[in-house]
Each structure stands twice: as C-alpha cells, then as structure tokens.
Design a protein around this motif. Structure first.
Motif, PDB file in Angstrom:
ATOM      1  N   CYS A  60       0.849  -1.187   0.000  1.00 40.90           N
ATOM      2  CA  CYS A  60       0.000   0.000   0.000  1.00 40.90           C
ATOM      3  C   CYS A  60       0.887   1.241   0.000  1.00 40.90           C
ATOM      4  N   VAL A  61       0.560   2.197  -0.843  1.00 40.44           N
ATOM      5  CA  VAL A  61       1.407   3.386  -0.968  1.00 40.44           C
ATOM      6  C   VAL A  61       1.416   4.231   0.301  1.00 40.44           C
ATOM      7  N   THR A  62       0.531   3.948   1.246  1.00 41.94           N
ATOM      8  CA  THR A  62       0.547   4.677   2.510  1.00 41.94           C
ATOM      9  C   THR A  62       1.633   4.157   3.452  1.00 41.94           C
ATOM     10  N   ASP A  63       2.278   3.067   3.093  1.00 41.45           N
ATOM     11  CA  ASP A  63       3.352   2.480   3.903  1.00 41.45           C
ATOM     12  C   ASP A  63       4.653   3.229   3.586  1.00 41.45           C
ATOM     13  N   ALA A  64       5.015   4.158   4.449  1.00 37.36           N
ATOM     14  CA  ALA A  64       6.153   5.038   4.180  1.00 37.36           C
ATOM     15  C   ALA A  64       7.469   4.267   4.066  1.00 37.36           C
ATOM     16  N   LYS A  65       7.709   3.321   4.966  1.00 40.60           N
ATOM     17  CA  LYS A  65       8.972   2.577   4.937  1.00 40.60           C
ATOM     18  C   LYS A  65       9.068   1.716   3.681  1.00 40.60           C
ATOM     19  N   HIS A  66       7.974   1.049   3.333  1.00 37.65           N
ATOM     20  CA  HIS A  66       8.011   0.197   2.144  1.00 37.65           C
ATOM     21  C   HIS A  66       8.210   1.043   0.896  1.00 37.65           C
ATOM     22  N   THR A  67       7.646   2.246   0.883  1.00 42.09           N
ATOM     23  CA  THR A  67       7.858   3.152  -0.245  1.00 42.09           C
ATOM     24  C   THR A  67       9.335   3.445  -0.419  1.00 42.09           C
ATOM     25  N   THR A  68       9.987   3.829   0.668  1.00 36.70           N
ATOM     26  CA  THR A  68      11.422   4.147   0.617  1.00 36.70           C
ATOM     27  C   THR A  68      12.239   2.930   0.202  1.00 36.70           C
ATOM     28  N   ASP A  69      11.923   1.777   0.775  1.00 38.57           N
ATOM     29  CA  ASP A  69      12.674   0.559   0.457  1.00 38.57           C
ATOM     30  C   ASP A  69      12.459   0.133  -0.997  1.00 38.57           C
ATOM     31  N   PHE A  70      11.241   0.285  -1.487  1.00 39.16           N
ATOM     32  CA  PHE A  70      10.941  -0.055  -2.883  1.00 39.16           C
ATOM     33  C   PHE A  70      11.769   0.802  -3.835  1.00 39.16           C
ATOM     34  N   ILE A  71      11.834   2.093  -3.580  1.00 40.74           N
ATOM     35  CA  ILE A  71      12.618   2.985  -4.439  1.00 40.74           C
ATOM     36  C   ILE A  71      14.094   2.605  -4.392  1.00 40.74           C
ATOM     37  N   LYS A  72      14.592   2.248  -3.220  1.00 43.39           N
ATOM     38  CA  LYS A  72      16.000   1.830  -3.106  1.00 43.39           C
ATOM     39  C   LYS A  72      16.263   0.562  -3.910  1.00 43.39           C
ATOM     40  N   ARG A  73      15.367  -0.425  -3.789  1.00 40.41           N
ATOM     41  CA  ARG A  73      15.576  -1.681  -4.515  1.00 40.41           C
ATOM     42  C   ARG A  73      15.421  -1.482  -6.026  1.00 40.41           C
ATOM     43  N   ALA A  74      14.472  -0.660  -6.431  1.00 33.27           N
ATOM     44  CA  ALA A  74      14.298  -0.386  -7.856  1.00 33.27           C
ATOM     45  C   ALA A  74      15.538   0.305  -8.424  1.00 33.27           C
ATOM     46  N   THR A  75      16.102   1.228  -7.666  1.00 37.92           N
ATOM     47  CA  THR A  75      17.316   1.935  -8.104  1.00 37.92           C
ATOM     48  C   THR A  75      18.495   0.983  -8.190  1.00 37.92           C
ATOM     49  N   GLN A  76      18.596   0.085  -7.239  1.00 39.40           N
ATOM     50  CA  GLN A  76      19.678  -0.906  -7.285  1.00 39.40           C
ATOM     51  C   GLN A  76      19.571  -1.790  -8.519  1.00 39.40           C
ATOM     52  N   LYS A  77      18.345  -2.076  -8.935  1.00 36.78           N
ATOM     53  CA  LYS A  77      18.139  -2.980 -10.064  1.00 36.78           C
ATOM     54  C   LYS A  77      18.368  -2.291 -11.405  1.00 36.78           C
ATOM     55  N   TYR A  78      17.822  -1.096 -11.577  1.00 37.80           N
ATOM     56  CA  TYR A  78      17.846  -0.449 -12.891  1.00 37.80           C
ATOM     57  C   TYR A  78      18.553   0.902 -12.920  1.00 37.80           C
ATOM     58  N   GLY A  79      19.110   1.318 -11.797  1.00 39.36           N
ATOM     59  CA  GLY A  79      19.815   2.599 -11.782  1.00 39.36           C
ATOM     60  C   GLY A  79      18.890   3.755 -11.428  1.00 39.36           C
ATOM     61  N   ASN A  80      19.427   4.948 -11.561  1.00 40.43           N
ATOM     62  CA  ASN A  80      18.684   6.150 -11.191  1.00 40.43           C
ATOM     63  C   ASN A  80      17.335   6.225 -11.896  1.00 40.43           C
ATOM     64  N   ILE A  81      16.357   6.786 -11.190  1.00 41.60           N
ATOM     65  CA  ILE A  81      15.004   6.900 -11.726  1.00 41.60           C
ATOM     66  C   ILE A  81      14.893   8.181 -12.537  1.00 41.60           C
ATOM     67  N   ASP A  82      14.485   8.054 -13.786  1.00 38.74           N
ATOM     68  CA  ASP A  82      14.343   9.201 -14.680  1.00 38.74           C
ATOM     69  C   ASP A  82      12.931   9.763 -14.676  1.00 38.74           C
ATOM     70  N   ILE A  83      11.946   8.888 -14.457  1.00 37.46           N
ATOM     71  CA  ILE A  83      10.535   9.293 -14.567  1.00 37.46           C
ATOM     72  C   ILE A  83       9.746   8.644 -13.430  1.00 37.46           C
TER      73      ILE A  83
END
Length: 234
Positions: A60-83
C-alpha cells in the motif's frame, strides 16, 4: 555501448491507468518498476510484461517505509530513476462534505496526497543532482470543476494539484519537468455500472506516454483529457 534505458516508476500498476501505462512503456525503451496494492492483480500486470525489464512489488502506498525501500531496490536494479508517474489513487467516499467523516477524509488524503509526496521526496533529490527528471501526477478533472458528493476526493486531489504547481516552479531551475494530467470519467471495473462512453484506461495511458515523447526542453505543464460525452466543464 548501448544507451541506458530510461528508468520509469509507476505507482498503482495493479489496475487502471497505472496498469495500462506499464503495458505501454514496457515494450519501449524503458526499464520499468511498478507497485500496486493488490498482490494478485499486480502479478497479472507483471505476467503481461517482458520479465527482463520489469520489477514489481505489492504494498500500500501509505506504507512510508516500504515506499522508501521499494525505491531503493528499484534503483539498485535499474539505476537512477528518470521518470516517476503517480497513478495510485482512491475515490471511495460518496458523501456530501458535511456528512464526510474525518477518518474518511484522512484516508483519502493519505492515499491521494501524502503518498505521492513521499514518492516524490524519494526520487526528486537524485533528479536534482543530475539536473534531469520527469514527474507526472495523475490528478482529476475534479480539481477543475466542483461536483457534489465527492468533497473528500476533490480536496485530496486539489491538494496534490496545488503542491505540484508550486514544485513545478521550485524545480524548473533543476531541469525537472512536473506534469499534471487531469482525466475525466474513466470506465474502470471499480464503477458500479459500465460506462462505455467514458475514457478507457488505455486512452489516458497513451496520452501520458505521448507526454514522454516531447522534446527535451518542451515542458507540457498540464493536460486535460475528457470523454467527448462529458459536459461538466466551463
């Protein structure tokens, strides 16, 4: 060496516009990270996409910690987020303003206002450091026209609308585009009755995709897209 694919993050990808947009961009020159609240629906989205360029998590997007962790894992996988495309949203309160409970208003503000801000705070600083980035917030024509019985939804979307307009000015010097998309009525499974005369989720997704094709220094601030049948505009 081949150019790095642009990395796009899409929230609310388990259904609706988010799901349709994920299907659009996954077949183009993008690495795609998606999230959605409903695990089974998100699995279906992921099953429809090429597995070599898509990453997804259910929460759920209201989960602040999971939001932060998701962005970190996505960045680790594909690099910096452009969009970043904030599609996740909720409109489940059909009451007059005076009859709307504080808890109902609070929940819509959490989903429709605070959650997109958390995602922006998670990705924009990196965009600022690179002087490059695009944020697209999926709003609603409710921001532009007052309709009875959706006071809470209108307030939550209008809050994000105002916040986005301020950030557009604040981030202009960092070459970050802040795009606002205002869809009218969309025929989705969440409606009590089919509305075939309304927009399809794919119509809005295609319009968003087209915004990503504009020239580097062309900044489309706002896009309003309505079904031809809709009359509630000035």
């Amino acid at each position: 060496m081949a150019d790095k694919k642009q990395h796009i993050v899409i929230t609310g990808a388990s259904s609706g516009v988010g799901q349709a947009l994920a299907r659009f961009v996954a077949n183009e020159a993008f690495s795609v990270s998606v999230c959605g609240r409903t695990e089974e629906k998100l699995k279906q989205t992921l099953a429809d996409l090429p597995s070599n360029s898509v990453y997804g998590e259910s929460f759920c997007v209201t989960d602040a910690k999971h939001t932060t962790d998701f962005i970190k894992r996505a960045t680790q996988k594909y690099g910096n987020i452009d969009i970043l495309v904030n599609c996740a949203g909720l409109n489940n309160v059909r009451k007059t303003g005076i009859d709307t409970c504080h808890s109902e208003l609070s929940w819509l503000m959490e989903v429709n206002f605070y959650a997109p801000i958390r995602f922006m705070k998670a990705v924009v600083p990196s965009m600022q450091s690179r002087k490059h980035g695009v944020v697209i917030n999926i709003l609603s024509t409710a921001c532009l026209f007052s309709n009875p019985s959706i006071a809470a939804y209108t307030a939550s979307k209008a809050a994000l609308d105002a916040y986005t307009k301020v950030m557009r000015k604040e981030l202009r010097q960092d070459n970050i585009k802040m795009l606002s998309v205002y869809p009218g009525g969309i025929d989705t499974p969440f409606r009590e009755a089919d509305r075939p005369e309304y927009l399809q989720a794919s119509d809005v997704a295609k319009a968003v995709f087209n915004l990503l094709q504009t020239a580097q220094y062309a900044h489309v601030h706002e896009l309003v897209i309505r079904p031809q049948s809709e009359e509630n505009f000035c």
